[in-house]
Each structure stands twice: as C-alpha cells, then as structure tokens.
Design a protein around this motif. Sequence first.
Motif, PDB file in Angstrom:
ATOM      1  N   ASN A 296       0.853  -1.180   0.000  1.00  0.00           N
ATOM      2  CA  ASN A 296       0.000   0.000   0.000  1.00  0.00           C
ATOM      3  C   ASN A 296       0.896   1.239   0.000  1.00  0.00           C
ATOM      4  O   ASN A 296       2.119   1.134  -0.090  1.00  0.00           O
ATOM      5  CB  ASN A 296      -0.934  -0.045   1.220  1.00  0.00           C
ATOM      6  N   HIS A 338      -3.469   6.100   1.742  1.00  0.00           N
ATOM      7  CA  HIS A 338      -3.640   4.807   1.079  1.00  0.00           C
ATOM      8  C   HIS A 338      -3.547   4.995  -0.436  1.00  0.00           C
ATOM      9  O   HIS A 338      -3.606   6.126  -0.939  1.00  0.00           O
ATOM     10  CB  HIS A 338      -4.993   4.194   1.434  1.00  0.00           C
ATOM     11  N   GLN A 340      -5.854   4.059  -2.349  1.00  0.00           N
ATOM     12  CA  GLN A 340      -7.236   4.289  -2.741  1.00  0.00           C
ATOM     13  C   GLN A 340      -7.813   5.375  -1.843  1.00  0.00           C
ATOM     14  O   GLN A 340      -7.317   5.615  -0.738  1.00  0.00           O
ATOM     15  CB  GLN A 340      -8.063   2.998  -2.604  1.00  0.00           C
ATOM     16  N   THR A 342      -9.772   5.840   0.484  1.00  0.00           N
ATOM     17  CA  THR A 342     -10.550   5.230   1.558  1.00  0.00           C
ATOM     18  C   THR A 342     -10.478   6.007   2.860  1.00  0.00           C
ATOM     19  O   THR A 342     -11.388   5.922   3.685  1.00  0.00           O
ATOM     20  CB  THR A 342     -10.073   3.783   1.814  1.00  0.00           C
ATOM     21  N   ALA A 343      -9.399   6.755   3.094  1.00  0.00           N
ATOM     22  CA  ALA A 343      -9.239   7.519   4.328  1.00  0.00           C
ATOM     23  C   ALA A 343      -8.068   8.481   4.157  1.00  0.00           C
ATOM     24  O   ALA A 343      -7.135   8.198   3.415  1.00  0.00           O
ATOM     25  CB  ALA A 343      -8.985   6.595   5.521  1.00  0.00           C
ATOM     26  N   CYS A 345      -7.209  11.558   2.738  1.00  0.00           N
ATOM     27  CA  CYS A 345      -6.755  11.923   1.386  1.00  0.00           C
ATOM     28  C   CYS A 345      -5.956  13.225   1.378  1.00  0.00           C
ATOM     29  O   CYS A 345      -5.934  13.940   0.368  1.00  0.00           O
ATOM     30  CB  CYS A 345      -7.955  12.012   0.453  1.00  0.00           C
TER      31      CYS A 345
END
Length: 420
Positions: A296, A338, A340, A342-343, A345
């Motif tokens: 990641n 991450h 993606q 998801t948290a 940003c």
Amino acid sequence: DGAVTLEGNYLRELAHPHAGRATFASSDPRLDAIFAAAGQTFRQNATDIFMDCPSRERAGWLCDSFFTARVEANLTGAMAVERNFLENYAQPAKFPGLVSGMLPMCYPMDPSKGRYIPNWAMWFVLQLEEYESRTGDRELVDQLRPKIEALFDFFTRFENSDGLLENLEEWVFVEWSKANELVQDVNYPSNMLYAAALDSASKLFGREDWRVKADALRSTINDQAFDGTFYRDHAVRLSDGELDIRPDRTEVCQYYAFFFRVATPDSRPKLWRTLVEEFGPHRRETKAHPAIHPCNQLPGNMLRIEILSRNGETANIYDEAIGYWHSMAMTTGTLWEHDQATASCNHGFASHAAVVLHRDILGIRSIDYQEKSIVFSLPDNPLRHCRGSLPTPDGDIIVEWNRDGGDPQIALPPGWRAQE
C-alpha cells in the motif's frame, strides 16, 4: 435569549507560511500537478508539528514524521517544525500512561489504555539520525539520549535466543496491507527495522555494541526469512518450542529488506531485478506474482521509490511517480495515506513526493546543509526540460536543464558548491 451584533468576520488560514518557496516545473504537466499536490499536502500538515491530516487526525505521528521532515527541509529551507516535533519528546521526564521505556506513537497525546506502536519508536531513532545530519543540533540529540537508551533496554525483553524480537506487544504496525496480519510471533520486517534503528543509534551515540547487534540481526534474518526467491514475513512458535517459518510473503517485506539493508542488489541480484522489473504501480493490471500480497502507500510505495532512488533507477521513478500519485493529485489536489481514496486523502507523509521530484526527476541527489554542498546528477527520464529551486538559509539552489542543448545550469547561494 439575547441579541448579537456582528461587527466583522474573517477567515484565517492555518498552514505553513513558507511552503511555496520551493519550485518545480517540467515538460510533463502530470509531474507539475504532483508537485503542487505535495506542496498543498505539506503546508496543511506542518504548522507547529508534523500532522497526519488536517481534518481527521491533527496529531504528530512517528514514522510519518520521518518522511515529512525531509519535505520541510526541501520546501522551506528550515527545520523549525522538525525541531518542535522532536523537542516535544525530549521535554517530559516520562510519558504518563505508557509502559516505561516506550515512546508514544504520536505526541502530544494521552495514550489510550497504554496503547503504543513499537515500530514507530524505532522510526523515531532513524529520524533523529537524519535530523542531526540536517541541522548539526547535537544538543537536542544528547538531550534525547536517555530516552533512546531506555527504548533499547525495553526491546531487550522481547529478544529471543536468536536475538530477534518475538511477541512484540500492542499495535505492531508494518503497513496498511496483508503484512499487518502477519506480525506474530517473529515478524521479520519489524526486525529489519530494529536492526536499522540500532545502527542509527550506534552512529549517534558511539555504541559499538548496538552496531554489532544490528549486523547479527541482519545475518539471522537472511538465514531464516529468505526462501531462495523472496523474503517471508513471519514465524510462529510451536508448542514444542520450535520456530516455524511461515510461507506468507508480502511485497512490502521485500522493500523493508532492501531499504533497511538486509538485502542489496549485489547480495540478492535476482530478487532485485524481479522487484524492479515486475513490481510497481502496474502490478494490479499485470497480476504478476499473485502469491505475493501487494503493498500500500504507507509506507510500502514510498519505500519502493526510495530503494529505486538509492540504486539509480531514475527512469523507473519517472513512470512510477506518475503511476502512484498523479490520480491522487487530480482527484483531490493532495496526496493520500492509502493508494485508494478510503481515508485521509491529505496525509502529511505523502508530501515526500516533492522530495522525490527534486531528487530523482530534477537531479539534486542530495543536499548537505552543514557542508553547504549539493550532489547533482542528470537523471534518466524522457523530460525535455526541467527546472526547480530549493531554499536554504543562505539563498536559493536553482537547477535547470534542457535536453535540446547546453549543459545543466546550477546557481548556488554564496559559499555553496556542487559536485557530481
């Protein structure tokens, strides 16, 4: 009940005031967008301390700070926030609510039920070594020495008969990936980090015994964890007392091995070429090595970029910087925790992309603030031109090159020198 008279209103921005002093511009607008996003990410996460993100987690976490501190030096030419960050750890005689010898995973904080991340305390030692190199601030380093010695005394209680840390307690954190499910009983990435922390502390405080222990750890890890192709993540203690090395292998474990010098391209040439050529941001599409659990952003992708940089793979970094970070920059104008959305940003550590662009894309390989020198090397990438500047207390470092003709142009502050 009552009445209010509003006489005026205003908006105050809380952000680092000097993050815009550094510049980067190239013939590829995707890289320019990444640099702008890195600058935004840093300035919003570096006020009085280094933070994870300006909305959800306004706290100073270790490990993240190792990377964000490098960004402060590049973008602002100063290390004021880093000194604040480290000085917080030096101030208290002890950390209430935390087991003796351990450092808080973030600080200032009140540890919830005594929770801590042992790995993050090791990253603190690595950052302290780089801080001294950047600043020459021996006073703060020596002030922190008792805490570093207490930390390593704490870790000795977890060393097994092989010298490896076993059954570390609380939140053992390797990465936001499958690797975090493979942390017991003996976690090899954590031990790779332990060896590196011992090495850093040995250099800081002249402790030869710590260097010897680090060398022994690396040798033992190589004997146990390497299966002939990849490094395995962990081993489990069986009921008969034997250590069973499990077959689980993660991408980030391989990057830990090279970043913390358990492996080198010379000692593991086949694995190195496999990582360079068959891993990276496009593996989701190629599906290469499906048995190796993907990594990641925190910290795996960054560690990959770092080991590529250390070994001169600048052509790969050009493609991979775009592959990892361009979509983030275009989606939010910031860089993420991450890979993606998801948290978090807008995650401070991810601003390290700015360091990557100056170092590996522009070509300022290193900056020695104490000796007032830089190392420049023209990178291998398809850019037609690139220009960047970095501030120092003495003035700006400016580098510009154009592949259509002429030598690279380097302008330095008075008293500074460049070497290749």
